[in-house]
Design an enzyme around this catalytic site. Structure first.
Site, PDB file in Angstrom:
ATOM      1  N   TRP A   1       0.955  -1.296   0.030  1.00 30.88           N
ATOM      2  CA  TRP A   1      -0.159  -0.041  -0.099  1.00 30.88           C
ATOM      3  C   TRP A   1       0.930   1.193   0.087  1.00 30.88           C
ATOM      4  CZ3 TRP A   1      -1.545   3.259   4.631  1.00 30.88           C
ATOM      5  CH2 TRP A   1      -0.749   3.035   5.838  1.00 30.88           C
ATOM      6  N   ASP A   2       2.107   1.044   0.042  1.00 34.28           N
ATOM      7  CA  ASP A   2       3.013   2.322   0.318  1.00 34.28           C
ATOM      8  C   ASP A   2       3.155   2.970  -0.925  1.00 34.28           C
ATOM      9  OD1 ASP A   2       3.828   0.163   2.001  1.00 34.28           O
ATOM     10  OD2 ASP A   2       6.054   0.735   2.011  1.00 34.28           O
TER      11      ASP A   2
ATOM     12  N   GLU B   1       1.033  -2.158  13.102  1.00 34.07           N
ATOM     13  CA  GLU B   1       1.269  -3.536  13.098  1.00 34.07           C
ATOM     14  C   GLU B   1       1.410  -4.077  14.167  1.00 34.07           C
ATOM     15  OE1 GLU B   1       3.737  -4.317   9.827  1.00 34.07           O
ATOM     16  OE2 GLU B   1       2.229  -4.333   8.080  1.00 34.07           O
TER      17      GLU B   1
ATOM     18  N   LYS C   1       3.382   1.418  16.323  1.00 32.31           N
ATOM     19  CA  LYS C   1       4.343   1.009  15.297  1.00 32.31           C
ATOM     20  C   LYS C   1       4.553   2.441  14.565  1.00 32.31           C
ATOM     21  CE  LYS C   1       6.444  -2.061  11.830  1.00 32.31           C
ATOM     22  NZ  LYS C   1       5.902  -3.216  10.843  1.00 32.31           N
ATOM     23  N   GLN C   2       3.465   2.815  13.858  1.00 30.78           N
ATOM     24  CA  GLN C   2       3.254   3.757  12.948  1.00 30.78           C
ATOM     25  C   GLN C   2       1.965   4.508  12.957  1.00 30.78           C
ATOM     26  OE1 GLN C   2       3.299   0.635  10.108  1.00 30.78           O
ATOM     27  NE2 GLN C   2       2.920   1.963   8.589  1.00 30.78           N
TER      28      GLN C   2
HETATM   29  C1  BGC Z   1       4.693  -1.211   7.569  1.00 38.10           C
HETATM   30  C2  BGC Z   1       3.929  -1.331   6.470  1.00 38.10           C
HETATM   31  C3  BGC Z   1       4.628  -1.361   5.184  1.00 38.10           C
HETATM   32  C4  BGC Z   1       5.588  -2.479   4.952  1.00 38.10           C
HETATM   33  C5  BGC Z   1       6.506  -2.096   3.803  1.00 38.10           C
HETATM   34  C6  BGC Z   1       5.925  -2.372   7.220  1.00 38.10           C
HETATM   35  O1  BGC Z   1       6.988  -2.354   8.415  1.00 38.10           O
HETATM   36  O2  BGC Z   1       4.348  -1.567   8.920  1.00 38.10           O
HETATM   37  O3  BGC Z   1       2.873  -0.366   6.577  1.00 38.10           O
HETATM   38  O4  BGC Z   1       3.698  -1.267   4.071  1.00 38.10           O
HETATM   39  O5  BGC Z   1       6.565  -2.192   6.262  1.00 38.10           O
HETATM   40  O6  BGC Z   1       7.052  -0.874   3.615  1.00 38.10           O
END
Ligand code: BGC
Length: 769
Positions: free
Chosen positions: A357-358, A488, A601-602
């Site tokens: 999804w990035d 996550e 985490k984010q």
């Molecule tokens: C992030 C995800 C992301 C993935 C790839 C993961 O660490 O939590 O949001 O899509 O990395 O960048």
């Protein structure tokens, strides 16, 4: 790690050889051209610890999923972009002794990534056992103008001796992915050929049957003149080389020129590969190293002329943004709609080089504003090409009537993540894909994509949301259960605010587009009825019922939007009370402890407030930002950039600056202690956003591009360009004055500090701050 690389506005410089940093440097100094990329491994043999890595866009292997206990719905494989045959190798022996920086005494060492010109250089002096000193200067690039070509000029000088040299440029196809699940090799060598100055190895990927010819042409000059000897040819199972034996005298200049190519079945008919390999190499050789390099440098300079961001007064910030822009352009050029942007680009193996999804949530805007509408449209089209697979994916999970669930991780449209419990449940990715269509339409002012392929995606995603919610009789609301939001460090939560909001927003937007089409283009509606079984009234009425009755978790006392139900039951200890030795928590804590903690985490709610900023008041954004920031550990690279942008919009410039450095220098200063695995390419687009949308305060709405800038006190001026509605718009801002110039040929609507203007071509608009 911080401080290991010199701060310079246009270069990344490493002085002194530090074997402990070798793998980190291999990532940081990677080069690529959108078609293939190469870690900064050494040309000469190196017996120290290294991740040899060459990667070709689109060439992947479906590595069988590794799980302890198989459950229905697990993807069969995790797609991996393959570590491809090594094209850079040149082994060197002097009087029977090998140059190997892990073994030799290194007297001087310098590695430079020249970002303005897209060139990797290395200068070093080594002493081999008996005190003989050898100087090496190497220059390497992956050509932007002939994108199947990589070229190396490797200059060797015996400084204080004369001796017998044995120099062997080679191709080594005996490569393996470090992250192979079953320790398998993914390639078979199917043919190889070597003659003096030319050779290739044909390798075929197992299962996916891609064919790649890795070819080379090489030559040696001695003091500028062609070395008149016929090299010995060497051919082993997965290895070919030209071995040049000659006598080198003290102070002489030995120059090895090596041109290499990946010619692949991804781009050519298989039967033509051998011919194409030779042709493309011949053409590079006849152009010559210097001309090819010059062409390549010009192409880079043209990219910079438009895409550069200038920060005055802060070299570390300046270097960092150029580093980010540089890597984004070498990862994706938008020339091929079958390619996309892997989270590590061509710099490492983690994340398999697949699409996440990035792309939609982070990268699209960068390419839209710096590379143009067509490049961005290719990214949207990539998903449309995979719509059937997304529908198939949802059907396998029990969804009906053309509902689509796009994969969280994919290379060919099939879901191929390798972490069911977290990744699968991140159904929010579907929403980011819908949001990207809205974003593109809003920015370009063009509805053709939205009304054509876009609406088919929107409809399919909306159908998914409409089936994925369920009615809770207890709450008398629609709910979305068992999901993972962008954070996550949670798993299987109910009513993640971000997912619920995004789902309803998609339903709202899709209904809006359909209503619009009903008025403006009834034929399109008829086609959707015919081809996609659209039932306009019943579908949109049901969507409206969901939108009006969805459950949003909110803390009634403080008005904080809750990341998910039950978030406030957690032990709410801010990270300021967490011992730094325990961070990053994902390297120190058990998974169980992470899941129970309040640590984020984010950005999760914050990600939603970023997307839908225009639907919330500043006060609401600030309240939530202040609440969640104290628990956010930013252990995803995608986190600090979004925080930086929102901190700007709530007027917290110091916090925004801190987050900016964390995103921009994430890899250069290795904040998350993992840069040896590769760079965080997709978050680099977030870094760009944190300047343009954060400090530049750029937004677009109702056919108007607006700017509300605030510079951090460390910066005396900021300049960047964006392409908007086909016009180049130049932004320049100092601490007291903002100037916007329309460098294009058509007028555009601009808002400066909330005042609207029509900006004519070649005109500027200024405002004091
Ligand atoms: C992030 C995800 C992301 C993935 C790839 C993961 O660490 O939590 O949001 O899509 O990395 O960048």
């Amino acid at each position: 790690m911080k401080g290991h690389y010199k701060v310079d506005p246009w270069k990344i410089i490493e002085e002194g050889f530090e074997p402990l940093h070798q793998e980190a440097s291999e990532s940081l100094f990677s080069i690529g051209n959108g078609r293939f990329g190469q870690r900064a491994n050494f040309e000469e043999n190196y017996s120290g610890s290294t991740l040899q890595g060459s990667y070709i866009g689109g060439i992947y292997y479906p590595d069988k999923t590794l799980v302890g206990w198989w459950k229905n719905g697990y993807p069969e494989y995790f797609a991996k972009v393959l570590n491809a045959p090594n094209w850079i190798g040149i082994s060197i022996e002097v009087d029977g002794e090998e140059i190997d920086l892990a073994q030799n005494k290194v007297i001087e060492f310098e590695r430079i990534l020249d970002m303005r010109n897209g060139v990797l250089q290395r200068n070093f002096i080594v002493e081999i056992n008996n005190g003989n000193q050898i100087q090496v200067n190497s220059t390497r690039f992956c050509s932007l103008t002939s994108d199947s070509i990589g070229a190396i000029r490797y200059n060797i000088k015996p400084l204080n001796f004369s001796g017998n040299f044995n120099v062997s440029p080679y191709i080594d196809a005996d490569v393996k992915n470090e992250d192979s699940n079953y320790n398998e090799k993914f390639w078979d060598v199917t043919q190889s050929e070597i003659k003096p100055h030319f050779g290739f190895i044909k390798s075929t990927t197992k299962k996916s049957a891609f064919v790649v010819n890795t070819g080379m042409m090489c030559n040696i000059l001695l003091d500028g003149l062609q070395l008149e000897i016929e090299p010995e040819t060497v051919k082993k199972e997965a290895y070919i080389a030209n071995k040049f034996d000659f006598y080198g005298t003290e102070g002489s200049e030995i120059s090895v020129l090596k041109f290499a190519t990946y010619t692949t079945s991804f781009n050519h008919d298989q039967k033509d590969l051998n011919y194409e390999t030779e042709e493309v190499l011949k053409s590079a050789v006849s152009k010559g190293f210097t001309n090819l390099l010059e062409e390549h440098q010009k192409a880079w300079q043209a990219l910079w002329q438009f895409g550069d961001i200038k920060i005055e007064g802060d070299d570390a910030a300046q270097q960092a943004i150029r580093f980010n822009i540089f890597h984004l352009h070498q990862t994706y050029t938008g020339k091929d709609e079958r390619l996309n942007i892997g989270p590590k680009g061509f710099t490492g193996e983690k994340y398999g080089g697949s699409t996440y999804w990035d792309t939609e949530a982070y990268c699209l805007q960068f390419y839209l504003s710096t590379a143009g509408e067509k490049v961005a449209e290719n990214l949207l089209q990539y998903r449309h090409n995979q719509l059937d697979k997304a529908i198939e994916n949802a059907t396998k999970l029990g969804f009906k009537n053309g509902a689509a669930l796009y994969p969280m991780v994919t290379i060919n449209g099939e879901e191929c993540h390798n972490e069911w419990e977290i990744t699968f449940e991140e159904i929010h990715r579907n929403g980011a894909i819908a949001f990207a269509i809205y974003n593109y339409t809003n920015y370009t002012g063009k509805t053709a994509y939205r009304d054509g392929n876009g609406i088919e995606i929107l409809l399919a995603i909306s159908r998914f949301w409409a089936q994925r919610v369920n009615w809770s009789t207890a709450k008398e609301k629609y709910v979305l259960l068992g999901v993972t939001g962008p954070n996550e460090y949670e798993n299987n939560v109910n009513n993640n605010w971000y997912t619920n909001y995004l789902a309803c927003w998609t339903l709202r937007y899709t209904a809006e587009v359909l209503n619009d089409l009903k008025k403006t283009n009834p034929n399109r509606i008829s086609k959707l009825v015919e081809e996609h079984n659209l039932n306009f009234d019943s579908e949109t009425t049901f969507w409206k019922r969901i939108i009006d009755n969805i459950y949003y978790p909110v803390d009634d006392k403080t008005g904080v939007l809750l990341q998910q139900e039950g978030f406030l039951d957690k032990e709410l200890v801010p990270i300021s009370e967490l011992n730094t030795s325990e961070r990053p928590i994902n390297q120190h804590w058990s998974w169980d402890r992470i899941l129970r903690s309040a640590y984020i985490k984010q950005g999760d709610v914050i990600q939603g407030l970023y997307f839908f900023e225009h639907e919330f008041s500043k006060e609401e954004i600030k309240r939530n930002f202040d609440f969640y920031e104290q628990f956010t550990v930013h252990e995803s690279s995608l986190s600090p950039c979004i925080h930086s942008i929102l901190a700007c919009s709530i007027g917290s410039i110091e916090r925004a600056y801190e987050h900016y450095l964390a995103t921009a220098r994430l890899d250069l200063d290795d904040y998350n202690k993992e840069v040896h695995e590769g760079l965080h390419i997709t978050s680099m687009a977030g870094t760009w956003k944190s300047i343009v949308e954060g400090f530049g305060g750029m937004r677009y709405k109702n056919d108007c591009l607006s700017f509300n800038p605030t510079l951090p006190k460390q910066w005396s001026a900021l300049t960047f360009n964006v392409l908007y509605r086909g016009q180049q718009i130049k932004f320049n801002c100092s601490s007291s004055l903002i100037t916007i110039t329309n460098m294009g040929s058509e007028k555009v609507n601009i808002s400066l500090l909330n005042e609207m203007f029509v900006l004519q071509p070649s005109k500027s608009q200024k405002k004091e701050l």
